[in-house]
Design a protein around this motif. Sequence first.
Motif, PDB file in Angstrom:
ATOM      1  N   UNK A   1      43.225  89.678  74.582  1.00  0.00           N
ATOM      2  CA  UNK A   1      43.528  88.282  74.279  1.00  0.00           C
ATOM      3  C   UNK A   1      44.832  88.292  73.493  1.00  0.00           C
ATOM      4  N   UNK A   2      45.916  87.923  74.146  1.00  0.00           N
ATOM      5  CA  UNK A   2      47.237  87.994  73.517  1.00  0.00           C
ATOM      6  C   UNK A   2      48.092  86.821  73.984  1.00  0.00           C
ATOM      7  N   UNK A   3      47.741  85.589  73.553  1.00  0.00           N
ATOM      8  CA  UNK A   3      48.535  84.441  73.999  1.00  0.00           C
ATOM      9  C   UNK A   3      49.951  84.500  73.433  1.00  0.00           C
TER      10      UNK A   3
ATOM     11  N   UNK B   1      41.461  76.428  74.736  1.00  0.00           N
ATOM     12  CA  UNK B   1      40.781  77.616  74.232  1.00  0.00           C
ATOM     13  C   UNK B   1      40.879  78.709  75.283  1.00  0.00           C
ATOM     14  N   UNK B   2      40.776  79.940  74.841  1.00  0.00           N
ATOM     15  CA  UNK B   2      40.720  81.086  75.745  1.00  0.00           C
ATOM     16  C   UNK B   2      39.264  81.522  75.779  1.00  0.00           C
ATOM     17  N   UNK B   3      38.743  81.794  76.971  1.00  0.00           N
ATOM     18  CA  UNK B   3      37.333  82.171  77.046  1.00  0.00           C
ATOM     19  C   UNK B   3      37.088  83.164  78.171  1.00  0.00           C
ATOM     20  N   UNK B   4      35.964  83.833  78.081  1.00  0.00           N
ATOM     21  CA  UNK B   4      35.461  84.701  79.147  1.00  0.00           C
ATOM     22  C   UNK B   4      33.953  84.490  79.204  1.00  0.00           C
TER      23      UNK B   4
ATOM     24  N   UNK C   1      34.622  91.602  70.032  1.00  0.00           N
ATOM     25  CA  UNK C   1      35.875  90.859  70.076  1.00  0.00           C
ATOM     26  C   UNK C   1      36.981  91.510  69.260  1.00  0.00           C
ATOM     27  N   UNK C   2      36.738  92.683  68.676  1.00  0.00           N
ATOM     28  CA  UNK C   2      37.707  93.305  67.767  1.00  0.00           C
ATOM     29  C   UNK C   2      38.228  94.612  68.355  1.00  0.00           C
ATOM     30  N   UNK C   3      39.547  94.678  68.621  1.00  0.00           N
ATOM     31  CA  UNK C   3      40.134  95.885  69.224  1.00  0.00           C
ATOM     32  C   UNK C   3      39.910  97.116  68.358  1.00  0.00           C
TER      33      UNK C   3
ATOM     34  N   UNK D   1      47.463  89.640  67.466  1.00  0.00           N
ATOM     35  CA  UNK D   1      46.114  89.661  66.903  1.00  0.00           C
ATOM     36  C   UNK D   1      45.310  90.871  67.368  1.00  0.00           C
ATOM     37  N   UNK D   2      44.085  90.959  66.884  1.00  0.00           N
ATOM     38  CA  UNK D   2      43.177  92.059  67.230  1.00  0.00           C
ATOM     39  C   UNK D   2      42.078  91.606  68.181  1.00  0.00           C
ATOM     40  N   UNK D   3      42.293  90.440  68.832  1.00  0.00           N
ATOM     41  CA  UNK D   3      41.275  89.880  69.726  1.00  0.00           C
ATOM     42  C   UNK D   3      41.203  90.622  71.050  1.00  0.00           C
ATOM     43  N   UNK D   4      40.000  90.786  71.546  1.00  0.00           N
ATOM     44  CA  UNK D   4      39.736  91.133  72.927  1.00  0.00           C
ATOM     45  C   UNK D   4      38.349  90.618  73.249  1.00  0.00           C
TER      46      UNK D   4
END
Length: 188
Positions: free
Chosen positions: A79-81, A120-123, A135-137, A171-174
């Motif tokens: 997740x890297x907008x 929003x970004x979603x999966x 959700x944390x790389x 960010x550290x999102x995934x």
Amino acid sequence: AHVISTLYDDRPKGSRTQRRFGTGYFAKSVDSAGLAINETDYAPFGKGQGNAPLLLDDVTVTNNTSHAVNAKWYEYWDVDPQSQLVVSVPRGTGTPRYDAATKTLSVSQMVDGTDLNPLSIFASALNTPVSGWDTDTDKFFGSGSRAKPAEVVAGTTGESIAPPSVDGVVGKDLFVFASPVRLAPGAS
């Protein structure tokens, strides 16, 4: 743990791979250790006035061995907008969350000078059970590598929440889903 990555650069030695690029889709297959993995990513046509802002990922795992297989499929996406200004800049995100009822991971994008109402970004895991998520790389990859993330090697997920991020900082999102795979010989 035996890990089979479907990323071409991290494919297991001796595996058979194929990649196909077409109009509106990308497909890849990896045959390794008696398993055939076929994955197709595509953007579906929308209905009504606009197209659906979605990407679908269809995965089929086939057991080509003579014994039953009990494994886990880890589906993970970065997740890297980016704010598309003169120069691309990482865009801030809120705190990710998981909704167990809909099997959906989501995170909000921060408002910036060019987008006052960001999506929003979603999966979502549509047609598969979910046995874990993350959700944390930092937690997911841990001391592992891109080819062998620590949580995949351990067969777990930490169900951890990445911290929010600010504009200009990656960010550290995934989004990670773990799904059990139990296949009889010849089954998909």
